[in-house]
Design an enzyme around this catalytic site. Structure first.
Site, PDB file in Angstrom:
ATOM      1  N   SER A  51      47.566 -19.969  68.578  1.00  0.00           N
ATOM      2  CA  SER A  51      46.448 -20.262  67.684  1.00  0.00           C
ATOM      3  C   SER A  51      45.187 -19.544  68.183  1.00  0.00           C
ATOM      4  CB  SER A  51      46.264 -21.767  67.564  1.00  0.00           C
ATOM      5  OG  SER A  51      45.431 -22.103  66.474  1.00  0.00           O
ATOM      6  N   ASN A  57      51.504 -18.202  66.216  1.00  0.00           N
ATOM      7  CA  ASN A  57      50.727 -18.849  65.147  1.00  0.00           C
ATOM      8  C   ASN A  57      49.324 -18.259  65.083  1.00  0.00           C
ATOM      9  OD1 ASN A  57      52.746 -20.964  66.387  1.00  0.00           O
ATOM     10  ND2 ASN A  57      52.512 -21.456  64.212  1.00  0.00           N
ATOM     11  N   HIS A  89      52.796 -25.468  62.729  1.00  0.00           N
ATOM     12  CA  HIS A  89      51.845 -24.785  63.603  1.00  0.00           C
ATOM     13  C   HIS A  89      52.187 -24.883  65.087  1.00  0.00           C
ATOM     14  CE1 HIS A  89      48.078 -22.758  64.332  1.00  0.00           C
ATOM     15  NE2 HIS A  89      47.675 -23.694  65.169  1.00  0.00           N
TER      16      HIS A  89
END
Length: 275
Positions: A97, A121, A246
């Site tokens: 992320s 992700n 996620h």
């Protein structure tokens, strides 16, 4: 599920981390609101044959908060300075992320310290609707850092009604988000919302191996985003994990660990060929 907090080391520039194993150095960078333990499944697998460092992103866990006007590059520079001073050799960096944004920024700006980059992700060119939504969430968080920062992310990151192992992982993330320093969380999320992935020219210029991994149910970090970034890289690859959202490294550790171990082997082969 409860997870024992790993004992940290603290660098001179305020970065907290723990390490395990021996061999090729690998650095793991988590996402917004989490902490180094978000890589619990990867540290145990990768450290069997490699020296693995898991860091608390600045302003998270036990790492010091950066100044209010800090940028993504400042987060990267903090980690790069620590790598240069502590590890003192090129690393394979892996990020999830926002951690993937940092990892890619490190790989493109510090290629002399990087032997490979894995971005999990990761975001690349959000839609106008997604950009507006994430920036509004960031604005709300900055204005009111004590608001509920837990429920909505858990709903985005996991299945709506997680069960069994996935619920255990969701509960861990729930606990970490609840404990996250409010200001550090809000500042990092603001930076995350303002960045839309690496510049195309930076990806084209990458000569090291780069892999991009996401879940097929992650609408905000889609498989198409990963494919487009991989296609721009000279030595890029991508994978999309079925029935995942996620938090792929937590919910699908077997698939992720297999991909990452294979990727490290690829990086090692390229390093040997360059000698």
């Amino acid at each position: 599920m409860t997870l024992k907090t790993q004992q940290r080391c603290k660098s001179d520039n305020g970065l907290a981390y723990f390490k395990s194993g021996t061999g090729t150095p690998i650095v793991l960078v988590h996402g917004v609101g989490l902490r180094a333990e978000a890589w619990l499944h990867q540290t145990s697998a990768l450290s069997q044959n490699h020296l693995v460092y898991a860091v608390d992103m600045p302003g998270h866990g036990e790492s010091d908060l950066l100044p209010e006007d800090s940028s993504l590059q400042d987060y990267t520079d903090t980690i790069a300075q620590w790598i240069a001073n502590e590890i003192k050799q090129p690393v394979i960096i892996m990020g999830h992320s926002m951690g993937s944004m940092i990892a890619l920024d490190f790989a493109t700006r510090y290629q002399h310290l990087c032997n490979g980059v894995a971005a999990l992700n990761s975001v690349y060119r959000r839609s106008p609707e997604a950009k507006q939504a994430v920036q509004q969430r960031a604005l709300d968080m900055v204005k009111n850092p004590e608001q509920d920062r837990v429920t909505t992310p858990i709903l985005r990151w996991f299945n709506q009604s997680p069960e069994g192992f996935e619920k255990e992982m969701a509960d861990l993330c729930h606990d970490w988000l609840s404990m996250a320093p409010a200001i550090g969380y809000a500042r990092a999320y603001h930076i995350f919302s303002q960045n839309d992935g690496p510049e195309d020219e930076a990806l084209v210029a990458l000569t090291i191996p780069a892999t991009f991994i996401t879940g097929d149910g992650d609408a905000n970090s889609s498989g198409l985003m990963s494919q487009r970034m991989a296609d721009l890289c000279q030595n890029g690859s991508y994978a999309v994990i079925d029935n995942a959202r996620h938090m792929v490294q937590m919910t699908h550790p077997d698939e992720i660990n297999s991909l990452l171990i294979e990727f490290v082997a690829q990086c090692s082969t390229q390093m040997r060929n360059q000698l």
